[in-house]
Scaffold this active site. Structure first.
Site, PDB file in Angstrom:
ATOM      1  N   ALA A  74      44.729  27.238  34.649  1.00  0.00           N
ATOM      2  CA  ALA A  74      43.619  27.020  35.587  1.00  0.00           C
ATOM      3  C   ALA A  74      43.315  28.223  36.467  1.00  0.00           C
ATOM      4  O   ALA A  74      42.249  28.265  37.081  1.00  0.00           O
ATOM      5  CB  ALA A  74      43.937  25.813  36.483  1.00  0.00           C
ATOM      6  N   GLN A  86      41.515  20.989  36.900  1.00  0.00           N
ATOM      7  CA  GLN A  86      42.276  20.902  38.144  1.00  0.00           C
ATOM      8  C   GLN A  86      41.324  20.796  39.325  1.00  0.00           C
ATOM      9  O   GLN A  86      40.276  21.444  39.366  1.00  0.00           O
ATOM     10  CB  GLN A  86      43.181  22.130  38.304  1.00  0.00           C
ATOM     11  N   ASN A 126      63.931  31.428  36.483  1.00  0.00           N
ATOM     12  CA  ASN A 126      62.998  30.457  35.927  1.00  0.00           C
ATOM     13  C   ASN A 126      61.858  31.165  35.198  1.00  0.00           C
ATOM     14  O   ASN A 126      61.250  32.095  35.725  1.00  0.00           O
ATOM     15  CB  ASN A 126      62.439  29.620  37.089  1.00  0.00           C
ATOM     16  N   HIS A 144      30.604  62.006  21.581  1.00  0.00           N
ATOM     17  CA  HIS A 144      31.411  62.980  20.843  1.00  0.00           C
ATOM     18  C   HIS A 144      32.249  63.852  21.783  1.00  0.00           C
ATOM     19  O   HIS A 144      31.892  64.090  22.926  1.00  0.00           O
ATOM     20  CB  HIS A 144      30.526  63.848  19.934  1.00  0.00           C
TER      21      HIS A 144
END
Length: 392
Positions: free
Chosen positions: A8, A77, A159, A310
């Site tokens: 989200a 959400q 974690n 170029h």
């Protein structure tokens, strides 16, 4: 078994790139970040629920309602902030995995998370636990608490925001309060879950790819391109083109005579690489890119509709959509003092830990002929330079 993927948020540390595209849709080696997760789990789950909000239409319009015949549903959400708020309107009677979109995990690690008994979190041993959310364990090796950036050593298992839960988590999630940051945090829900459930920690066995800052796109491209074991040629390579290693060349793309390709490279649809270009070292091109005569490009991510005039040199750069480089553009990619590059993100000077970094160029920017530029610069939308201008 179901999967919930949290997708989200904007990804503000990837600014300015995420001003026009949500972080889950940033392209890594030819596909969005989110697609790597879907590819690794789709045949292990019955349904994938993607929580969306920021520029949600770009996710929904890309994946629609299924991925390789596995059902996808979307949950938007609300205004409540952060990870736990993403689950407020989801509820079902089944075990599930919960994955944050910030990282790309190897399939083998996600297979273990899904298939093994117990409820789990993926973790990684770290030498700097004071920088992460850390799980504390008991003598039976079950997790008993998760703590943010502990000031004293409690353990070293960080974690990684990938879990396997029971449906009880939905009930617990409705019990948490706003954190001191005024956010609803999934870590508070996890601490409630740990009180009543045996929760194990699964050490990461393989590679994890984190895309936190714009320059992380380059290392992620390199990781996946190094796995490219054979070429896939879908259109035209003219005579006298030399291709070393492997490439992917999508339809309507042409490599013109005299071009030299070194190391693995991806060319999107409808690209034209004009004569005598030198393309090397894990570069990725989007669609409709025109790279004109005698251009050198190394280790760069170049998105859609970009033109390089170029005699242009582009090394170690991230170039967004609809950008134009005038002929003879040059930029330094190494500091004179040989120190690591630093770049400005959200008004803060960030250590990149890279010796070489050119530019991060946002959508619709234009650089004039013979422009000179200092390294590690990030340019905003609609940036236009004058010839011979030195960007400081």
């Amino acid at each position: 078994m179901k999967a919930i993927i949290l997708a989200a948020w904007k990804g503000s540390r990837l600014a300015p790139l995420t001003e026009t595209i949500p972080k889950p849709m940033i392209n890594i080696a030819g596909k969005p970040i989110l697609e790597y997760t879907l590819e690794n789990i789709y045949n292990k789950v019955d349904e994938i629920i993607i929580v969306v909000k920021y520029l949600k239409e770009k996710i929904i319009n890309y994946f629609w309602d299924n991925y390789k015949n596995t059902k996808i549903t979307y949950q938007v959400q609300g205004e409540e902030k952060w990870t736990a708020a993403a689950l407020f309107w989801i509820d079902f009677d089944d075990d599930f995995i919960l994955i944050n979109w910030d990282s790309i995990f190897e399939k083998k690690d996600l297979d273990n998370l899904i298939n093994l008994e117990w409820y789990w979190a993926l973790v990684l041993e770290t030498e700097t636990p004071e920088k992460y959310w850390i799980f504390k364990q008991n003598k039976q090796w079950f997790a008993i608490e998760i703590i943010e950036k502990p000031k004293e050593f409690i353990w070293n298992l960080a974690n990684l925001w990938a879990y396997k839960f029971s449906q009880e988590i939905f009930t617990l999630n409705k019990q948490i309060k706003l954190s001191p940051r005024w956010e609803y945090e999934i870590t508070d829900t996890i601490n409630l879950f740990l009180k009543n459930n045996n929760f194990k920690l699964l050490n990461l066995k393989w590679k994890i790819i984190d895309i936190t800052y714009p320059w992380d796109i380059l290392s992620a491209n390199k990781y996946f391109l190094e796995k490219l074991e054979k070429s896939e040629i879908n259109w035209k390579i003219e005579e006298n083109v030399q291709v070393k290693w492997n490439i992917i060349l999508w339809k309507w793309s042409v490599l013109k005579s005299g071009t030299y390709i070194e190391w693995n490279v991806i060319f999107g649809e409808n690209c034209i690489i004009w004569p005598n270009c030198y393309i090397r070292w894990t570069s990725v091109f989007g669609e409709n890119c025109h790279i004109w005569n005698a251009v050198e490009i190394k280790n760069s991510s170049i998105w859609n509709n970009t033109n390089a005039g170029h005699l242009t040199y582009i090394w170690d750069s991230v170039i967004w959509n609809n950008c134009n480089f005038g002929a003879g553009f040059k930029v330094a990619n190494l500091r004179h003092d040989k120190k690591n590059m630093r770049a400005m993100i959200k008004w803060e000077l960030i250590e990149t830990w890279l010796k070489k970094l050119w530019i991060i160029l946002w959508d619709n920017s234009s650089l004039g002929i013979n422009t000179l530029c200092y390294p590690a610069r990030i340019f905003p939308e609609w940036f236009t330079s004058l010839p011979w201008e030195i960007i400081k």
